[in-house]
Design a protein around this motif. Sequence first.
Motif, short mmCIF file in Angstrom:
data_model
loop_
_atom_site.label_atom_id
_atom_site.label_comp_id
_atom_site.label_asym_id
_atom_site.label_seq_id
_atom_site.Cartn_x
_atom_site.Cartn_y
_atom_site.Cartn_z
N LEU A 166 -72.37 -34.83 10.68
CA LEU A 166 -72.89 -35.08 9.34
C LEU A 166 -74.07 -36.03 9.40
CD1 LEU A 166 -72.86 -34.74 6.30
CD2 LEU A 166 -71.13 -36.57 6.17
N ASN A 167 -73.82 -37.30 9.74
CA ASN A 167 -74.93 -38.26 9.77
C ASN A 167 -74.90 -39.14 11.02
OD1 ASN A 167 -72.68 -39.74 8.99
ND2 ASN A 167 -73.83 -41.08 7.61
N GLN A 168 -74.41 -38.59 12.13
CA GLN A 168 -74.45 -39.29 13.41
C GLN A 168 -75.61 -38.74 14.24
OE1 GLN A 168 -71.78 -39.22 17.37
NE2 GLN A 168 -70.70 -40.06 15.59
N PRO A 169 -76.62 -39.57 14.54
CA PRO A 169 -77.75 -39.07 15.32
C PRO A 169 -77.35 -38.86 16.78
CG PRO A 169 -78.00 -41.41 14.84
CD PRO A 169 -76.80 -40.95 14.08
N HIS A 193 -87.64 -33.18 14.41
CA HIS A 193 -86.52 -32.56 15.11
C HIS A 193 -85.19 -33.27 14.86
CE1 HIS A 193 -87.81 -35.87 17.71
NE2 HIS A 193 -86.60 -35.86 18.22
N GLN A 194 -85.23 -34.37 14.11
CA GLN A 194 -84.03 -35.18 13.95
C GLN A 194 -84.03 -35.76 12.53
OE1 GLN A 194 -81.16 -37.09 13.57
NE2 GLN A 194 -82.38 -38.87 14.15
N PRO A 195 -83.27 -35.15 11.60
CA PRO A 195 -83.37 -35.55 10.19
C PRO A 195 -82.56 -36.79 9.80
CG PRO A 195 -81.80 -33.77 10.40
CD PRO A 195 -82.37 -33.99 11.78
N ILE A 196 -81.77 -37.33 10.74
CA ILE A 196 -80.88 -38.46 10.40
C ILE A 196 -81.61 -39.78 10.65
CG2 ILE A 196 -78.71 -39.61 10.93
CD1 ILE A 196 -77.64 -36.87 11.85
N VAL A 197 -81.60 -40.64 9.64
CA VAL A 197 -82.25 -41.95 9.76
C VAL A 197 -81.23 -43.05 9.46
CG1 VAL A 197 -84.55 -41.10 9.20
CG2 VAL A 197 -83.04 -41.87 7.35
N GLY A 198 -81.48 -44.21 10.05
CA GLY A 198 -80.71 -45.41 9.73
C GLY A 198 -81.56 -46.32 8.88
N ARG A 234 -76.59 -44.89 7.22
CA ARG A 234 -77.15 -43.69 7.85
C ARG A 234 -77.22 -42.54 6.85
NH1 ARG A 234 -77.41 -45.00 13.21
NH2 ARG A 234 -75.91 -46.56 13.94
N LEU A 235 -78.34 -41.84 6.85
CA LEU A 235 -78.57 -40.76 5.90
C LEU A 235 -79.11 -39.53 6.61
CD1 LEU A 235 -78.87 -39.72 2.92
CD2 LEU A 235 -81.21 -40.62 3.00
N ASN A 236 -78.49 -38.38 6.36
CA ASN A 236 -79.01 -37.09 6.84
C ASN A 236 -79.92 -36.54 5.75
OD1 ASN A 236 -79.49 -34.43 7.64
ND2 ASN A 236 -77.46 -34.20 8.56
N THR A 237 -81.23 -36.61 5.97
CA THR A 237 -82.19 -36.22 4.94
C THR A 237 -82.24 -34.71 4.71
OG1 THR A 237 -83.99 -36.13 6.57
CG2 THR A 237 -83.62 -38.23 5.46
N SER A 238 -81.56 -33.93 5.57
CA SER A 238 -81.56 -32.48 5.39
C SER A 238 -80.44 -32.00 4.47
CB SER A 238 -81.44 -31.78 6.74
OG SER A 238 -80.16 -32.00 7.32
N VAL A 239 -79.52 -32.88 4.09
CA VAL A 239 -78.43 -32.51 3.18
C VAL A 239 -78.97 -32.57 1.75
CG1 VAL A 239 -76.14 -33.09 2.32
CG2 VAL A 239 -76.67 -33.35 4.75
N LYS A 240 -78.96 -31.46 1.07
CA LYS A 240 -79.52 -31.39 -0.28
C LYS A 240 -78.64 -32.12 -1.27
CE LYS A 240 -82.99 -28.98 1.10
NZ LYS A 240 -84.31 -29.65 1.21
#
Length: 509
Positions: free
Chosen positions: A353-356, A259-264, A366-372
């Motif tokens: 963008l990449n703020q959880p 439910h949360q694609p952003i990781v640190g 920080r990376l949003n893994t849903s951004v292609k």
Amino acid sequence: MEAISSSGAGRRSVATLICGALAAGGLAAAGAAALEPGTASASSHREAPLISGTPQYDNTDVYAFVSPDKPDSTTIIANWIPFEEPAGGPNFFPFAEDAQYDLHVDQDGDAREDLTFRYTFKTHVKNKKTFLYNTGAVESLDDPDLNVTQTYDLELLKLKKGKVEHRTKLADDVPVAPSNVGKASMPDYAKLREQAVYKLSNGAQTFAGQADDPFFLDLRVFDLLYGGNLSEVGNDTLKGYNVNSIALQIPNDLIAESHQPIVGIWSTTQRENAEGYYTQVSRLGSPLVNEVVNPIKDKDKFNASEPKDDAQFLKNVTNPELPKLIEAIYKIPAPKEPRNDLVDVFLKGVKDLNQPPHVTPSEQLRLNTSVKPAAEPKRLGVLDGDTAGFPNGRRLTDDVIDASLQVVEGELLGAKNDLGDAVDKNDKEFEKAFPYVALPTEGSRGPLAKGTGDGNDVRSQLGDALQPASSWTDGDPALIAASAGAGAAGILLIGGGLMWWRRMRGRAY
């Protein structure tokens, strides 16, 4: 400074969001000149007093990006041992055996790791009676002529609120790609690299071994910010140096919560002490943070700290030193303090963008893994409208120095500029597939002896073989003869000395 094109669709609107992220990190390495005079640094190469004396444990850079050829996976790359001279034998550059090399993942933005991928290494020597790293041409990782080898174990730790709840051994005794001794010793190094890529049962891939240092920049920044007048730019100072890389490619659904694609993401090194306990000695997330945000008094403390405790470094962000240095040398007015705008973006991630959600401010990549992945990546990343790039993670090709210089010198505050250090890309092309880093420079680089070439064996041409290709003698027969004569005279002198020594031994005194 070199002018670059930095226009792009949506650049201004997106750039406004990340102004703080770039400036807060002090991402123009310029400020390090005044912080640590006379010390070589790049990203986190030798960034703190204690770690600069122990390069095996010194983490130089961390990269995290959605894999361009496998967009359902994320690749994490962390590098160690800065400034590896390719010809630095006979021991070359092994990973430390008394260290834990860790890649950390924060899945929910609470500044605590939820996953830790731990690499530990062992060294194996076939023949301890020789000084040689290899005793012949090496054609495979299990070649008998590769005298010194390393293997590693990979373990996954799952944690909750900082406590380990579960451990899983993902791999045992995986071979490490060796240091690239040279073309005679390792005629097909790419083959060795390929053999060092190991596939895990869960669809992940892992790699450990030597690689070309992927960070590119002009390090003459240490001469008072590029010579005090921006005249010293355009030379990739890290060209030709190698690092030791650890790379891990893992499916997105295993690294990020559904439910949360952003990781640190960040990395650390723990070193074993005399009592058998491990102590953290190096830490790295975003590039350049410990160089130009933290003063000398905080650098070693930062390397030993955890993201959850980053509030202790808050003043270094709200009252940064770097803008003052830029103002002192280049007369560009520093923004007013406190820089609360930097806290909102740099320590939390870019909103939308990449703020959880419910993020705890802390220093991580920080990376949003849903951004292609971008079809045509732009080296300035988000600053140029490419949301798949830095500071949304960090790709190998992202030019963090140019983006930083532009932001620090007022690009996003109304002072439009296209400044950079004139080093826009790495000196070597990156690979198209995992582990993506470029092959390391071999130790046999440089000019050949005079008279050598394809198919030309100079063992019978002693005079020519002893001359470097750029020799000032330029093949003068008289000088070659003189050199040979001098060598013969030296042999005679040595022989005479030995005879005299033997006679003296027979005396009573």
